[in-house]
Design a protein around this motif. Structure first.
Motif, PDB file in Angstrom:
ATOM      1  N   GLU A 135       0.947  -1.128   0.122  1.00 16.05           N
ATOM      2  CA  GLU A 135      -0.046  -0.106  -0.218  1.00 16.05           C
ATOM      3  C   GLU A 135       0.968   1.204  -0.122  1.00 16.05           C
ATOM      4  O   GLU A 135       1.722   1.372   0.771  1.00 16.05           O
ATOM      5  N   LEU A 136       0.576   2.149  -0.881  1.00 17.09           N
ATOM      6  CA  LEU A 136       1.611   3.377  -1.125  1.00 17.09           C
ATOM      7  C   LEU A 136       1.097   4.397   0.268  1.00 17.09           C
ATOM      8  O   LEU A 136       0.377   4.555   0.372  1.00 17.09           O
ATOM      9  N   LEU A 137       2.390   4.429   0.630  1.00  8.29           N
ATOM     10  CA  LEU A 137       2.273   5.509   1.911  1.00  8.29           C
ATOM     11  C   LEU A 137       2.628   7.084   1.496  1.00  8.29           C
ATOM     12  O   LEU A 137       2.116   7.788   1.801  1.00  8.29           O
ATOM     13  N   MET A 138       3.818   6.980   1.099  1.00 14.97           N
ATOM     14  CA  MET A 138       4.511   8.231   0.799  1.00 14.97           C
ATOM     15  C   MET A 138       5.411   8.212  -0.594  1.00 14.97           C
ATOM     16  O   MET A 138       5.692   7.214  -1.042  1.00 14.97           O
ATOM     17  N   TYR A 139       5.366   9.362  -1.269  1.00 13.47           N
ATOM     18  CA  TYR A 139       6.015   9.565  -2.529  1.00 13.47           C
ATOM     19  C   TYR A 139       6.806  10.880  -2.514  1.00 13.47           C
ATOM     20  O   TYR A 139       6.334  11.978  -2.174  1.00 13.47           O
ATOM     21  N   THR A 140       8.087  10.761  -2.925  1.00 14.65           N
ATOM     22  CA  THR A 140       8.902  12.122  -3.018  1.00 14.65           C
ATOM     23  C   THR A 140       9.800  12.064  -3.905  1.00 14.65           C
ATOM     24  O   THR A 140      10.429  11.125  -4.277  1.00 14.65           O
ATOM     25  N   TYR A 141      10.335  13.163  -4.454  1.00 12.06           N
ATOM     26  CA  TYR A 141      11.224  13.332  -5.519  1.00 12.06           C
ATOM     27  C   TYR A 141      12.606  14.207  -5.255  1.00 12.06           C
ATOM     28  O   TYR A 141      13.378  14.230  -5.934  1.00 12.06           O
ATOM     29  N   SER A 142      12.356  14.933  -4.081  1.00 13.30           N
ATOM     30  CA  SER A 142      13.297  15.789  -4.005  1.00 13.30           C
ATOM     31  C   SER A 142      14.122  15.783  -2.307  1.00 13.30           C
ATOM     32  O   SER A 142      13.480  14.917  -1.686  1.00 13.30           O
ATOM     33  N   SER A 143      15.384  16.159  -2.493  1.00 11.07           N
ATOM     34  CA  SER A 143      16.019  16.016  -1.042  1.00 11.07           C
ATOM     35  C   SER A 143      15.144  16.789  -0.196  1.00 11.07           C
ATOM     36  O   SER A 143      14.628  17.778  -0.458  1.00 11.07           O
ATOM     37  N   GLY A 144      15.310  16.475   1.263  1.00 10.69           N
ATOM     38  CA  GLY A 144      14.434  17.119   2.232  1.00 10.69           C
ATOM     39  C   GLY A 144      13.297  16.119   2.843  1.00 10.69           C
ATOM     40  O   GLY A 144      13.507  15.006   2.707  1.00 10.69           O
ATOM     41  N   ASN A 145      12.354  16.959   3.465  1.00  8.98           N
ATOM     42  CA  ASN A 145      11.169  16.130   4.028  1.00  8.98           C
ATOM     43  C   ASN A 145       9.954  16.415   3.576  1.00  8.98           C
ATOM     44  O   ASN A 145       9.693  17.669   3.023  1.00  8.98           O
ATOM     45  N   LYS A 146       9.323  15.376   3.473  1.00 10.34           N
ATOM     46  CA  LYS A 146       7.896  15.391   3.295  1.00 10.34           C
ATOM     47  C   LYS A 146       6.959  14.970   4.332  1.00 10.34           C
ATOM     48  O   LYS A 146       7.349  13.591   4.829  1.00 10.34           O
ATOM     49  N   GLU A 147       6.003  15.476   4.977  1.00  7.18           N
ATOM     50  CA  GLU A 147       5.230  15.159   5.862  1.00  7.18           C
ATOM     51  C   GLU A 147       3.782  14.682   5.756  1.00  7.18           C
ATOM     52  O   GLU A 147       3.250  15.423   4.901  1.00  7.18           O
ATOM     53  N   ASP A 148       3.215  13.720   6.171  1.00 10.43           N
ATOM     54  CA  ASP A 148       1.823  13.470   6.036  1.00 10.43           C
ATOM     55  C   ASP A 148       1.386  12.634   6.957  1.00 10.43           C
ATOM     56  O   ASP A 148       1.304  11.410   7.406  1.00 10.43           O
ATOM     57  N   GLY A 149       0.724  13.522   7.929  1.00  7.77           N
ATOM     58  CA  GLY A 149      -0.038  12.991   9.138  1.00  7.77           C
ATOM     59  C   GLY A 149       1.151  12.626  10.112  1.00  7.77           C
ATOM     60  O   GLY A 149       2.123  13.326  10.431  1.00  7.77           O
ATOM     61  N   PHE A 164       3.670  10.418   9.291  1.00 10.13           N
ATOM     62  CA  PHE A 164       4.522   9.891   8.709  1.00 10.13           C
ATOM     63  C   PHE A 164       5.299  11.029   8.051  1.00 10.13           C
ATOM     64  O   PHE A 164       4.854  12.068   7.573  1.00 10.13           O
ATOM     65  N   THR A 165       6.901  11.046   7.924  1.00  5.40           N
ATOM     66  CA  THR A 165       7.676  11.905   7.383  1.00  5.40           C
ATOM     67  C   THR A 165       8.828  11.240   6.592  1.00  5.40           C
ATOM     68  O   THR A 165       9.321  10.108   7.225  1.00  5.40           O
ATOM     69  N   ALA A 166       8.917  11.410   5.466  1.00  2.00           N
ATOM     70  CA  ALA A 166       9.853  10.582   4.420  1.00  2.00           C
ATOM     71  C   ALA A 166      10.814  11.972   4.254  1.00  2.00           C
ATOM     72  O   ALA A 166      10.707  13.209   4.222  1.00  2.00           O
ATOM     73  N   GLN A 167      12.143  11.301   4.425  1.00  4.39           N
ATOM     74  CA  GLN A 167      13.175  12.327   4.391  1.00  4.39           C
ATOM     75  C   GLN A 167      14.278  11.492   3.321  1.00  4.39           C
ATOM     76  O   GLN A 167      14.503  10.477   3.076  1.00  4.39           O
ATOM     77  N   VAL A 168      14.538  12.436   2.541  1.00  7.94           N
ATOM     78  CA  VAL A 168      15.667  12.220   1.250  1.00  7.94           C
ATOM     79  C   VAL A 168      16.588  12.924   1.370  1.00  7.94           C
ATOM     80  O   VAL A 168      16.680  14.168   1.525  1.00  7.94           O
ATOM     81  N   ASP A 169      17.904  12.089   1.284  1.00  9.82           N
ATOM     82  CA  ASP A 169      19.216  12.840   1.167  1.00  9.82           C
ATOM     83  C   ASP A 169      20.103  12.390   0.023  1.00  9.82           C
ATOM     84  O   ASP A 169      20.597  11.359   0.086  1.00  9.82           O
ATOM     85  N   LYS A 170      19.770  13.004  -1.083  1.00 11.04           N
ATOM     86  CA  LYS A 170      20.416  12.461  -2.436  1.00 11.04           C
ATOM     87  C   LYS A 170      21.819  12.498  -2.355  1.00 11.04           C
ATOM     88  O   LYS A 170      22.554  11.643  -2.937  1.00 11.04           O
ATOM     89  N   SER A 171      22.577  13.375  -1.572  1.00 11.87           N
ATOM     90  CA  SER A 171      23.922  13.448  -1.611  1.00 11.87           C
ATOM     91  C   SER A 171      24.631  12.164  -1.071  1.00 11.87           C
ATOM     92  O   SER A 171      25.599  11.748  -1.363  1.00 11.87           O
ATOM     93  N   SER A 172      23.879  11.745   0.053  1.00 11.71           N
ATOM     94  CA  SER A 172      24.163  10.388   0.830  1.00 11.71           C
ATOM     95  C   SER A 172      23.373   9.259   0.314  1.00 11.71           C
ATOM     96  O   SER A 172      24.023   8.208   0.545  1.00 11.71           O
ATOM     97  N   LYS A 173      22.703   9.425  -0.736  1.00 12.55           N
ATOM     98  CA  LYS A 173      22.071   8.309  -1.190  1.00 12.55           C
ATOM     99  C   LYS A 173      21.190   7.449  -0.020  1.00 12.55           C
ATOM    100  O   LYS A 173      21.639   6.224   0.166  1.00 12.55           O
ATOM    101  N   TYR A 174      20.500   8.338   0.783  1.00 16.20           N
ATOM    102  CA  TYR A 174      19.994   7.795   1.944  1.00 16.20           C
ATOM    103  C   TYR A 174      18.668   8.126   2.051  1.00 16.20           C
ATOM    104  O   TYR A 174      18.333   9.526   1.907  1.00 16.20           O
ATOM    105  N   ILE A 175      17.581   7.274   2.167  1.00 23.83           N
ATOM    106  CA  ILE A 175      16.072   7.702   2.613  1.00 23.83           C
ATOM    107  C   ILE A 175      15.688   7.216   3.752  1.00 23.83           C
ATOM    108  O   ILE A 175      16.137   5.977   4.179  1.00 23.83           O
ATOM    109  N   SER A 176      14.755   7.969   4.525  1.00 28.62           N
ATOM    110  CA  SER A 176      14.235   7.378   5.846  1.00 28.62           C
ATOM    111  C   SER A 176      12.619   7.564   5.794  1.00 28.62           C
ATOM    112  O   SER A 176      12.215   8.743   5.067  1.00 28.62           O
ATOM    113  N   LEU A 177      12.186   6.768   6.554  1.00 29.39           N
ATOM    114  CA  LEU A 177      10.840   7.085   6.726  1.00 29.39           C
ATOM    115  C   LEU A 177      10.615   7.167   8.396  1.00 29.39           C
ATOM    116  O   LEU A 177      10.663   6.192   9.061  1.00 29.39           O
TER     117      LEU A 177
END
Lengths: 113, 110
Positions: free
Chosen positions: B45-59, B61-74
């Protein structure tokens, strides 16, 4: 808005038999994807369609596997001469052509005895 | 080396805890990032979608992307027993196939 549906939900077959699965995508979605998931692993891409055209196939898709989407709506995935290694969850997903988010169906769980 | 690495856990936390789930990836061509939740014997089930470095919040849940480190978090705040599931990161270069991590099994106990 009905989601992606798959049929059957479970299939048990004997080694060497052929099986066919069906996927009905979300109605306005042009793209349809097939993935395979084994226990404890993430889904692995098998193939995808845009409308009726099959645009990409994984090397996981051996010549025993064939997928079709004849009218650009539902799709079928056939496995010929099943092997025990084919036992897995087969997942279908769909998306709009200009969106990257994919929406998954409930899957068809295949057990090959 | 897999293109997407995800610690399978299992991860067990008490109700109300903040949960951190992570993936690393190796291909810098990956540009689009998703998190899926999968309950036992169900489809993702899709929870979060993002395409840029930084944070995206939904309730919660927060998705975090660091493209320089190639690291993503939820991150999941105020975790609930109903959050108990397998969490899958999925990454793509463009339109087309998703490449998934192995999935992290999360249990939130009351």
């Amino acid at each position: 808005d009905t989601g992606v549906s798959q049929d059957p939900r479970h299939k048990i077959t004997k080694r060497g038999q052929n099986v066919t699965f069906r996927c009905d995508p979300i109605s306005e979605h042009n793209r349809l994807y097939w993935y395979r998931q084994t226990l404890g692993q993430g889904p692995e891409f098998l193939t995808y369609f845009q409308n009726e055209a099959q645009l990409e196939k994984s090397r996981l898709l051996s010549d025993r596997f064939s997928a079709e989407r004849p009218k650009g709506s539902f799709s079928t995935l056939e496995i010929q001469r099943t092997e025990q290694g084919d036992s897995a969850m087969y997942l279908c997903a769909s998306s709009l052509v200009d969106r990257r988010e994919q929406f998954f169906g409930p899957g068809t769980r295949l057990t090959v005895l | 080396q897999k293109e997407v690495e995800q610690d399978p856990g299992p991860l067990s936390v008490p109700e109300g805890a903040i949960v951190s789930l992570n993936c690393t990836y190796s291909n810098s061509a990956f540009q689009y990032f998703m998190w899926y939740r999968q309950y036992s014997r169900k489809g993702p089930e899709l929870l979060m979608y993002t395409y840029s470095s930084g944070n995206k919040e939904d309730g919660r849940f927060t998705a975090q992307v660091d493209k320089s480190s190639k690291y993503i978090s939820l991150f999941i705040r105020d975790s609930q027993p109903s959050d108990s599931a397998t969490y899958l990161c999925a990454i793509t270069t463009s339109y087309g196939k998703l490449t998934f991590g192995q999935g992290t099994i999360l249990t939130v106990h009351p």
